[in-house]
Enzyme design. Sequence first.
Site, PDB file in Angstrom:
ATOM      1  N   SER A 319       0.988  -1.456  -0.130  1.00  0.00           N
ATOM      2  CA  SER A 319      -0.258  -0.496  -0.195  1.00  0.00           C
ATOM      3  C   SER A 319       0.816   0.969   0.557  1.00  0.00           C
ATOM      4  CB  SER A 319      -0.955   0.467   1.705  1.00  0.00           C
ATOM      5  OG  SER A 319      -1.534  -1.374   1.352  1.00  0.00           O
ATOM      6  N   HIS A 371       1.300   4.412   4.284  1.00  0.00           N
ATOM      7  CA  HIS A 371       0.693   5.303   3.242  1.00  0.00           C
ATOM      8  C   HIS A 371       0.445   7.129   3.128  1.00  0.00           C
ATOM      9  CE1 HIS A 371      -3.212   2.387   3.598  1.00  0.00           C
ATOM     10  NE2 HIS A 371      -2.042   1.377   3.580  1.00  0.00           N
TER      11      HIS A 371
END
Length: 503
Positions: A319, A371
């Site tokens: 991610s 992230h």
Amino acid sequence: MAAQSYYNGAYNSPPAYEQHDHTSDQFNRVSPRPSPSPVAYNNAPYYQSDDPHDPNSLRYSQQSIGSDNGAYVAGGRINEHDQYAENIPLKSANPYGNDHPPQPWMQQPTHYAPDPGMMEPQVPMRQKKKGFFQKKIAYVTYILTIAQIIVFIVELVKMGQLTGSPIQTKPQFNPMVGPSAYVQINMGARYTPCMKNVPGVQNATQQVLFPCPNATTTDSDCSLSELCGFDGVPNPHPGGSLDDKPAPDQWFRFIIPMFLHSGFVHIGFNLLVQMTMGADMERMIGWWRYGLVYLSSGIWGFVLGGNYAGQGEASCGCSGALFGILALFVLDLLYGWNDRQNPWVELIIMVLGIAVSFVLGLLPGLDNFSHLGGFTMGLALGLCVMRSPNALRERIGLARSPYVAMSGGVAAENADPDQNKTSTGSNIGGLGKFNPKGFFAGRKPLWWAWWLVRLGALVAVLIGFILLIVNFYKYPSSNCSWCYRFSCLPVNGWCDQGNLFSR
């Protein structure tokens, strides 16, 4: 007398017309009545009669250009030996062949074509491919995807061998529908106790045990070395300190977690984004730029998470790397804002996607710090490796050919091969010919200013990376006591999973 004899001679009166011999005068002969043309002129405008007395014969024709609406016949002398034939060419017959004559000058367009240097380069048409290979192959994306799928299959197989089920259902269900966190730790997920000395482990007053990779209960029966796997790590002993040597040093857990995933939901969502947006970005900027941003963003995200996330929390997934690629899309949108048809719509869609991803980052097994770190690294590296904004390129007079110079991009595959042959410079690592002297010669101040921005972004991320690495190994725990809540929801004890000691 002579005059009288002349006027009073045999010819007292001039001869009559009928008395004259007309046959001997070749210049005063009465021409025969012209015969009509076999066809009307309007029906056969290009008809040419062989009879010189034909009124439609070209010998006696000078047709009026202004009054004649029909096609113009070929004027001029037909017979070169006829000294009385006209030799004034008016207009050649059908000068345009089968093409239409040009428009009158008053009806012709008066605008000028745009400057070719300011236009987007025309991509030559290639033979279209069918099926899977219709577009350029995104090799880096496909290789990463295949590797991640293989690793996830190995995770499921190992989970099934250790617990009898490939999906964790005991002691609690994995919301990502996949193996347990202990199997992920054993296979290389980022887990701080396997990487350095942490409070509550090395300085514990009694022996510390951890759940085993095959655990289906909350019991802790394995040592730290058994949980971390690979070649193991030094096990802590009671009464130790945070300065114990040797310390756990599995630094590769900043890299390997990009290929691990916590479940079907996790890998499905990531690969969907990677095979669509990631592949498109690789085709646009080239394999080496894409690979550099992808790996750097993923590593940076796990380094940031290692500093501020819960130290007992395992983290894995690509991610963070995908957030770096998403940052490139944001930059590309901002660079060409005025050229987009609906830039605000695209920006809103991107913001919503980022928001959803951060919400999912609150679930166990995911890390919002990855992230955030990946997105930050993507922005910084994007400033360094992507082209300049369109508005800036127009002001400094650069054509919009983003990624031809160092090859590997969407324009490079359609570049003229002859152009590459004639360019001078050195070929560095197969990335294309580069001539430093010609590259920097004649640059405008705005160009140098933008390159200072790029240099500043590169220096900033390098300094930030060094500081985070030093901070990770220098300080046993984070100085931010509440930052761990950025990556967990306070439900079902999810935030307590990262607690190795009382906060």
